[in-house]
Scaffold this motif. Structure first.
Motif, PDB file in Angstrom:
ATOM      1  N   ALA A 209       2.805   9.947   8.663  1.00 52.89           N
ATOM      2  CA  ALA A 209       3.772   9.426   7.691  1.00 52.89           C
ATOM      3  C   ALA A 209       3.346   9.790   6.274  1.00 52.89           C
ATOM      4  O   ALA A 209       4.164  10.249   5.468  1.00 52.89           O
ATOM      5  N   LEU A 210       2.072   9.611   5.977  1.00 49.84           N
ATOM      6  CA  LEU A 210       1.571   9.913   4.630  1.00 49.84           C
ATOM      7  C   LEU A 210       1.678  11.395   4.308  1.00 49.84           C
ATOM      8  O   LEU A 210       1.977  11.771   3.168  1.00 49.84           O
ATOM      9  N   ARG A 211       1.454  12.264   5.310  1.00 51.65           N
ATOM     10  CA  ARG A 211       1.608  13.712   5.082  1.00 51.65           C
ATOM     11  C   ARG A 211       3.057  14.039   4.714  1.00 51.65           C
ATOM     12  O   ARG A 211       3.310  14.827   3.803  1.00 51.65           O
TER      13      ARG A 211
ATOM     14  N   GLY B 188       9.347  16.291  -5.402  1.00 51.50           N
ATOM     15  CA  GLY B 188      10.097  15.509  -6.372  1.00 51.50           C
ATOM     16  C   GLY B 188      10.933  14.382  -5.801  1.00 51.50           C
ATOM     17  O   GLY B 188      11.946  14.007  -6.390  1.00 51.50           O
ATOM     18  N   HIS B 189      10.534  13.829  -4.679  1.00 51.53           N
ATOM     19  CA  HIS B 189      11.293  12.736  -4.068  1.00 51.53           C
ATOM     20  C   HIS B 189      10.714  11.393  -4.519  1.00 51.53           C
ATOM     21  O   HIS B 189       9.633  11.007  -4.087  1.00 51.53           O
ATOM     22  N   PRO B 190      11.411  10.658  -5.403  1.00 50.25           N
ATOM     23  CA  PRO B 190      10.850   9.418  -5.949  1.00 50.25           C
ATOM     24  C   PRO B 190      10.618   8.329  -4.913  1.00 50.25           C
ATOM     25  O   PRO B 190       9.667   7.555  -5.021  1.00 50.25           O
ATOM     26  N   ASN B 191      11.461   8.252  -3.892  1.00 50.35           N
ATOM     27  CA  ASN B 191      11.304   7.239  -2.851  1.00 50.35           C
ATOM     28  C   ASN B 191       9.968   7.410  -2.127  1.00 50.35           C
ATOM     29  O   ASN B 191       9.282   6.433  -1.817  1.00 50.35           O
ATOM     30  N   SER B 192       9.594   8.643  -1.863  1.00 47.86           N
ATOM     31  CA  SER B 192       8.314   8.913  -1.199  1.00 47.86           C
ATOM     32  C   SER B 192       7.148   8.534  -2.107  1.00 47.86           C
ATOM     33  O   SER B 192       6.136   8.023  -1.625  1.00 47.86           O
TER      34      SER B 192
ATOM     35  N   GLN C 295       3.520   4.179  15.895  1.00 45.79           N
ATOM     36  CA  GLN C 295       3.200   4.313  14.475  1.00 45.79           C
ATOM     37  C   GLN C 295       2.103   5.348  14.291  1.00 45.79           C
ATOM     38  O   GLN C 295       1.113   5.365  15.019  1.00 45.79           O
ATOM     39  N   ASP C 296       2.298   6.239  13.313  1.00 49.08           N
ATOM     40  CA  ASP C 296       1.341   7.299  13.015  1.00 49.08           C
ATOM     41  C   ASP C 296       1.235   7.396  11.486  1.00 49.08           C
ATOM     42  O   ASP C 296       1.916   8.203  10.855  1.00 49.08           O
ATOM     43  N   ILE C 297       0.389   6.548  10.915  1.00 47.22           N
ATOM     44  CA  ILE C 297       0.299   6.450   9.454  1.00 47.22           C
ATOM     45  C   ILE C 297      -0.159   7.752   8.804  1.00 47.22           C
ATOM     46  O   ILE C 297       0.436   8.180   7.810  1.00 47.22           O
TER      47      ILE C 297
ATOM     48  N   TYR D 146       7.610   7.479  11.029  1.00 50.01           N
ATOM     49  CA  TYR D 146       6.244   7.404  11.550  1.00 50.01           C
ATOM     50  C   TYR D 146       5.480   6.192  11.023  1.00 50.01           C
ATOM     51  O   TYR D 146       4.537   5.740  11.649  1.00 50.01           O
ATOM     52  N   TYR D 147       5.876   5.660   9.895  1.00 50.28           N
ATOM     53  CA  TYR D 147       5.200   4.491   9.327  1.00 50.28           C
ATOM     54  C   TYR D 147       5.697   3.191   9.947  1.00 50.28           C
ATOM     55  O   TYR D 147       4.948   2.243  10.131  1.00 50.28           O
ATOM     56  N   ASN D 148       6.988   3.151  10.257  1.00 48.20           N
ATOM     57  CA  ASN D 148       7.634   1.924  10.711  1.00 48.20           C
ATOM     58  C   ASN D 148       7.826   1.943  12.232  1.00 48.20           C
ATOM     59  O   ASN D 148       8.652   2.702  12.732  1.00 48.20           O
ATOM     60  N   PRO D 149       7.119   1.099  12.977  1.00 52.66           N
ATOM     61  CA  PRO D 149       7.241   1.122  14.441  1.00 52.66           C
ATOM     62  C   PRO D 149       8.593   0.620  14.947  1.00 52.66           C
ATOM     63  O   PRO D 149       8.874   0.734  16.135  1.00 52.66           O
TER      64      PRO D 149
END
Length: 179
Positions: free
Chosen positions: A77-79, A88-92, A72-74, A63-66
């Motif tokens: 994506a943030l949610r 606990g996902h470090p990449n996120s 794109q739906d920032i 959703y962040y990367n078109p």
């Protein structure tokens, strides 16, 4: 039974990792399935619903990367990244830090990078180092992040060593077939 058939069986059983993996395969078009973004999103959303933090992370990226071919739906994506980060996902955490840094919310960015670096994320540690060089955080904060990163890295290597030793013990005791 081939790997794809086994994966599809696990998808029918609603296994979170299988749903996530097949979703990522449809995103990239691997294993001869061809790209199918609607099917990928369906699988990733199902995986997220049954608790896959990896699916939340991937949905955040989509959703962040078109470049994935959808609008794109920032906020969406943030949610998803927030859900993954809370699990606990470090990449996120890293991506949330990047987003906050782009918005010049340095304190929030640093907090995300700090948590991720203490989980062993080297990209977040590098971002803290860069923030320190630009005076957006202190050397003490970078030192704290570095110590946390090293502890996480040591713990990860110890866990891998323990897993290897446990496997070797089982193998040597004859519980596994020898090939």
């Amino acid at each position: 039974m081939d790997a794809l058939a086994l994966l599809q069986r696990r998808v029918k059983a609603n296994h979170p990792m299988a749903l996530w993996r097949l979703g990522t395969i449809y995103l990239s078009g691997d294993l001869g399935l061809g790209k199918n973004i609607p099917r990928a999103l369906e699988l990733l959303h199902r995986a997220a619903e049954v608790g896959s933090r990896h699916a939340h992370d991937k949905l955040g990226q989509v959703y962040y990367n078109p470049n994935y071919g959808i609008k794109q739906d920032i906020p969406r994506a943030l949610r998803h990244w927030t859900d993954a980060a809370e699990q606990g996902h470090p990449n996120s955490r890293y991506y949330l830090g990047i987003h906050d840094g782009n918005k010049k919310r340095w304190g929030r960015a640093l907090a995300h990078f700090m948590i991720a670096s203490k989980m062993g994320d080297k990209h977040s540690l590098k971002m803290i180092k860069n923030m320190c060089k630009q005076n957006f955080c202190s050397r003490m904060e970078y030192a704290e992040a570095l110590r946390g990163f090293q502890l996480a890295d040591d713990e990860m290597h110890n866990k891998q060593r323990e897993d290897g030793q446990a496997f070797a013990k089982v193998f040597l005791s004859g519980l596994l077939p020898r090939y």
